[in-house]
Design a protein around this motif. Structure first.
Motif, PDB file in Angstrom:
ATOM      1  N   TYR A  93       0.810  -1.228   0.000  1.00 54.13           N
ATOM      2  CA  TYR A  93       0.000   0.000   0.000  1.00 54.13           C
ATOM      3  C   TYR A  93       0.834   1.265   0.000  1.00 54.13           C
ATOM      4  O   TYR A  93       0.329   2.333  -0.330  1.00 54.13           O
ATOM      5  N   GLU A  94       2.114   1.150   0.345  1.00 54.12           N
ATOM      6  CA  GLU A  94       2.996   2.322   0.275  1.00 54.12           C
ATOM      7  C   GLU A  94       3.094   2.840  -1.158  1.00 54.12           C
ATOM      8  O   GLU A  94       3.500   3.976  -1.392  1.00 54.12           O
ATOM      9  N   LYS A 125       6.744  -5.927   4.708  1.00 57.71           N
ATOM     10  CA  LYS A 125       7.773  -5.753   3.672  1.00 57.71           C
ATOM     11  C   LYS A 125       8.784  -4.673   4.064  1.00 57.71           C
ATOM     12  O   LYS A 125       8.492  -3.823   4.901  1.00 57.71           O
TER      13      LYS A 125
END
Ligand code: MTE
Length: 316
Positions: A77-78, A238
């Motif tokens: 989502y980054e 992550k």
């Protein structure tokens, strides 16, 4: 995850493991193949060949998901909420040089350069199932080393009960961390995940630095990410910069965003529905029919004892 369900992949998304690598990569990797058993190459930049002996006892016999699917259909989502955003935008992430701070309730806190961290541990290949809470799954040949090996090095104190893992916070590298980023995300940055100490020390819990015989692609969480195969994929944080041993259960990303939908434990459990969909079945990327989801994602024999006496409907 709050957003949308996946589209359908076609049946030819599964490939022969021998076909992961391009001819160029196979030739470049030939030198690495001369390593002695147990030896492993230090990690060069993302996409470069990375060899490690497969740990068969902890690996699925199933054919891995096609490399193209595992690297273009991502949740990170980054980079945005669409499945193809990470592959399109992850070139802005700079996975070298990279420091990983290991601290908190430990006797020997240390900040490691990721290259040193990789060299400290023999790398293994492990073929694991990855089950996303959204209802899709993949089979991925990860390369990495057990999180336990690193935790033992820093010597947790008697007060350490949980492990908190934090993803990089850097709006220059992660567009969705910029104020006013166009696109819906209910997450707070940085992305934080956590495990109970005994879960973190379990031999299946892996720190991955590669996949499919290559250094980890940026969109899959370069240079180092967690893999906890019996939990929904969102537990596998992550691009980790900090691993902190703590006494209290950490406040983790999706639990903070929607506690009624995502719990701290998030063990794969076909008997506990997500409030908006069933978790009884899953779509293995590359397969046509949905298949039954297994308790603990098929790892019950190895991990169910961690939860003896716990009500897994309450501690979802
Ligand atoms: N880690 C960070 N930092 N940000 C994320 O958005 N998504 C999670 C997890 N780790 C995510 C993350 C989710 S929802 C899943 S399913 C897996 O990464 C996906 O891993 P993959 O893209 O390598 O398949």
């Amino acid at each position: 995850m709050l957003i949308r369900r996946a589209e359908r992949f076609t049946a030819n998304d599964v490939t022969d493991p021998a076909l992961y690598l391009t001819r160029r990569e196979l030739m470049a990797g030939a030198a690495a193949l001369t390593l002695l058993p147990g030896e492993s190459a230090a990690a060069p930049p993302a996409g470069a060949p990375l060899k490690a002996a497969r740990t068969a006892a902890l690996s699925l016999a199933e054919a891995p998901t096609k490399f193209e699917s595992a690297t273009t259909y991502n949740n990170f989502y980054e980079f945005g909420v669409n499945k193809d955003d990470p592959a399109r935008l992850a070139h802005t992430l700079k996975p070298r040089p990279w420091a990983v701070q290991v601290d908190g309730l430990v006797h020997k806190p240390k900040t490691y350069d990721v290259e040193d961290l990789i060299r400290l541990h023999p790398l293994e290949e492990r073929v694991y199932a990855l089950r996303c809470v959204e209802g899709w799954s993949m089979v991925i040949p990860w390369i990495g080393f057990p999180l336990a090996a690193l935790l033992k090095r820093v010597e947790p104190t008697g007060r350490a009960k949980f492990v908190e893992l934090t993803t990089l916070l850097d709006p220059a590298q992660f567009p969705a961390q910029r104020p006013g980023f166009f696109g819906f995300s209910s997450l707070e940055w940085p992305y934080v995940e956590g495990l109970r100490l005994d879960e973190a020390l379990h031999p299946l819990t892996l720190l991955a630095v590669g996949m499919y015989g290559q250094v980890l692609p940026n969109q899959n969480g370069a240079p180092i990410r967690l893999v906890v195969p019996w939990k929904y994929g969102f537990k596998s944080a992550k691009s980790i910069v900090r691993i902190r041993l703590v006494a209290e259960q950490p406040k983790v990303a999706w639990e903070k965003a929607a506690p009624q939908e995502y719990g701290f434990y998030s063990n794969v459990n076909p008997a506990v529905s997500h409030p908006r969909w069933s978790q009884a079945t899953e779509r293995r990327i590359g397969e046509f029919r949905r298949r039954a989801t297994l308790p603990f994602n098929g790892y019950a024999d190895q991990v169910a004892s961690l939860y003896a006496g716990m009500d897994l409907k309450k501690h979802y």
